[in-house]
Design a protein around this motif. Structure first.
Motif, PDB file in Angstrom:
ATOM      1  N   GLU A 284       0.996  -1.646  -0.173  1.00 47.96           N
ATOM      2  CA  GLU A 284      -0.004  -0.041   0.165  1.00 47.96           C
ATOM      3  C   GLU A 284       0.760   1.252   0.208  1.00 47.96           C
ATOM      4  OE1 GLU A 284      -2.398  -1.109   3.373  1.00 47.96           O
ATOM      5  OE2 GLU A 284      -4.174  -1.542   1.625  1.00 47.96           O
TER       6      GLU A 284
ATOM      7  N   TYR B 208       0.028   0.227  -4.127  1.00 48.29           N
ATOM      8  CA  TYR B 208      -1.050  -0.820  -4.539  1.00 48.29           C
ATOM      9  C   TYR B 208      -2.134  -0.443  -3.405  1.00 48.29           C
ATOM     10  CZ  TYR B 208       1.809  -3.836  -6.922  1.00 48.29           C
ATOM     11  OH  TYR B 208       2.888  -3.636  -7.712  1.00 48.29           O
ATOM     12  N   ASN B 209      -3.574  -0.441  -4.552  1.00 50.08           N
ATOM     13  CA  ASN B 209      -5.237  -0.165  -3.536  1.00 50.08           C
ATOM     14  C   ASN B 209      -5.098  -1.143  -2.747  1.00 50.08           C
ATOM     15  OD1 ASN B 209      -7.576   0.392  -3.079  1.00 50.08           O
ATOM     16  ND2 ASN B 209      -8.113   2.292  -4.893  1.00 50.08           N
ATOM     17  N   ALA B 210      -5.413  -1.814  -1.826  1.00 48.96           N
ATOM     18  CA  ALA B 210      -6.307  -3.070  -1.212  1.00 48.96           C
ATOM     19  C   ALA B 210      -7.362  -3.385  -1.975  1.00 48.96           C
ATOM     20  CB  ALA B 210      -6.647  -2.181   0.431  1.00 48.96           C
TER      21      ALA B 210
ATOM     22  N   THR C 299      -6.496  -5.976   8.415  1.00 51.44           N
ATOM     23  CA  THR C 299      -6.170  -4.939   6.383  1.00 51.44           C
ATOM     24  C   THR C 299      -7.693  -4.420   6.030  1.00 51.44           C
ATOM     25  OG1 THR C 299      -6.044  -7.200   5.054  1.00 51.44           O
ATOM     26  CG2 THR C 299      -4.228  -6.690   6.441  1.00 51.44           C
TER      27      THR C 299
END
Length: 139
Positions: A23, A27-29, A48
């Protein structure tokens, strides 16, 4: 979708640290997927914002009747192995990798996948669209 296998991790802490680092890298979750067995899934979901897919062999939400039915039907561990394998294939993992990582997830490891084309700030169309600014020239 360009799925990248980030790795297989023996502990929840390691998997959470990897997700946090992903993240931070952009990177998008919603583009990160974790495969884990039910022993790890609830805690990973709490720690998370990532989608956690579980090993179908250990379904805690089954009713007593469903568990009794399973005893008298032909549902075996190989069925859950096949189902997990199919989930990996449907997520974009190759056949060879799915075979390897299905065994690891069922053994208790945590698998982290990410779609490397969908990072925050990375527009998938940016390679095909060129913006040009018109220049006004005075003669």
């Amino acid at each position: 979708m360009a799925i990248e296998i980030i790795g297989s991790y023996p502990s929840k802490d390691e998997a959470v640290n990897v997700v946090d680092r992903l993240e931070l890298k952009g990177y998008n979750a919603k583009n990160i997927i974790i495969f884990a067995n039910n022993d790890h899934s609830k805690d990973l979901e709490k720690r998370t914002d990532v989608k956690v897919k579980t090993d179908p062999s250990e379904n805690e939400d089954e009713s007593f009747i469903d568990k009794v039915k399973k005893i008298f039907t032909e549902h075996t561990d190989t069925d859950s192995h096949i189902e997990l394998h199919e989930k990996l294939i449907n997520s974009g993992v190759s056949e060879h990798q799915a075979k390897k990582y299905t065994d690891e997830v069922q053994a208790g490891n945590i698998l982290v996948l990410a779609d490397d084309n969908l990072k925050m700030g990375n527009d998938a169309t940016s390679n095909t669209i060129k913006m040009e600014e018109a220049v006004i020239r005075r003669d």
